[in-house]
Design an enzyme around this catalytic site. Structure first.
Site, PDB file in Angstrom:
ATOM      1  N   LYS A  33      24.643  64.878  51.803  1.00 38.89           N
ATOM      2  CA  LYS A  33      24.644  66.273  51.351  1.00 38.89           C
ATOM      3  C   LYS A  33      25.569  66.523  50.154  1.00 38.89           C
ATOM      4  O   LYS A  33      25.262  67.369  49.321  1.00 38.89           O
ATOM      5  CB  LYS A  33      25.008  67.214  52.497  1.00 38.89           C
ATOM      6  CG  LYS A  33      23.909  67.347  53.515  1.00 38.89           C
ATOM      7  CD  LYS A  33      24.251  68.382  54.563  1.00 38.89           C
ATOM      8  CE  LYS A  33      23.102  68.527  55.549  1.00 38.89           C
ATOM      9  NZ  LYS A  33      23.288  69.665  56.443  1.00 38.89           N
TER      10      LYS A  33
ATOM     11  N   ASP B   1      21.831  75.852  54.369  1.00 40.30           N
ATOM     12  CA  ASP B   1      22.610  75.842  55.614  1.00 40.30           C
ATOM     13  C   ASP B   1      23.475  77.089  55.727  1.00 40.30           C
ATOM     14  O   ASP B   1      23.585  77.686  56.791  1.00 40.30           O
ATOM     15  CB  ASP B   1      23.527  74.611  55.673  1.00 40.30           C
ATOM     16  CG  ASP B   1      22.801  73.323  55.985  1.00 40.30           C
ATOM     17  OD1 ASP B   1      21.692  73.383  56.555  1.00 40.30           O
ATOM     18  OD2 ASP B   1      23.337  72.250  55.661  1.00 40.30           O
TER      19      ASP B   1
END
Length: 195
Positions: A123, A159
């Site tokens: 990520k 997210d």
């Protein structure tokens, strides 16, 4: 995981009903573009849709040419149900692709997918291989969703929107509270930015 949607004027990686409630959406609206003018304007997006450089279709729609190809990438994915879920409910192909250490740049450059979700441990690392990163991803230092549009890779952090939505839905506010975050990876960085 995040749902990927294409809309007139830009690409949105979360349902609009959630995205419209964020500061990023209001900021982008003020700046004249869905992504604050950072990525592409209406003309560029419409061109990408019409000339087929956006996978030949709007996200998730079948065309005469092909089905949009999506994936989840990470180092180890045997535990993931993402492919099963996306293939059951999505109108696009979705697969789990294990990317070995040192193979991330090659994966991104090959451009084999129209879009993909990013998980452990990539990520944060993936940011340096992308052409553009939206404000939320830049702020958090983590990308969990990538769209390939017109041959370029655009990174997003959805997210944080999901976390904010779940906290709000549960009636939890972090304002004035101490927060313990377990983990220091991409999702931990996202949680820290939200806290």
């Amino acid at each position: 995981g995040a749902a990927m949607f294409a809309i007139k004027g830009g690409a949105v990686i979360v349902p609009m009903m959630i995205y419209r409630k964020t500061r990023a959406f209001r900021r982008a609206k003020r700046n004249g573009g869905l992504h604050g003018g950072t990525f592409f304007g209406d003309h560029e997006f419409e061109q990408a849709l019409s000339d087929g450089s956006y996978g030949g279709a709007q996200a998730g729609r079948r065309t005469e040419e092909r089905l949009m190809r999506c994936a989840l990438i990470g180092e180890k994915l045997s535990h993931s149900y993402s492919a099963l879920i996306h293939n059951k409910f999505g109108n696009y192909s979705y697969e789990a692709v294990e990317v070995p250490p040192g193979g991330l740049e090659k994966f991104v450059r090959e451009g084999a997918f129209d879009g993909y979700n990013v998980t452990i441990p990539y990520k944060s690392e993936i940011i340096k291989y992308l052409d553009r990163v939206d404000a939320l991803a830049e702020e958090t230092g983590a990308v969990n969703t990538v769209c390939r549009i017109g041959g370029k890779n655009y990174g997003y952090n959805t997210d944080i929107l999901g976390m904010a939505y779940m906290l709000k839905r549960a009636g939890i506010t972090l304002c004035g509270k101490h927060v313990m975050i377990l983990g220091s990876g991409g999702t931990g960085k996202t949680a820290a930015a939200l806290a």
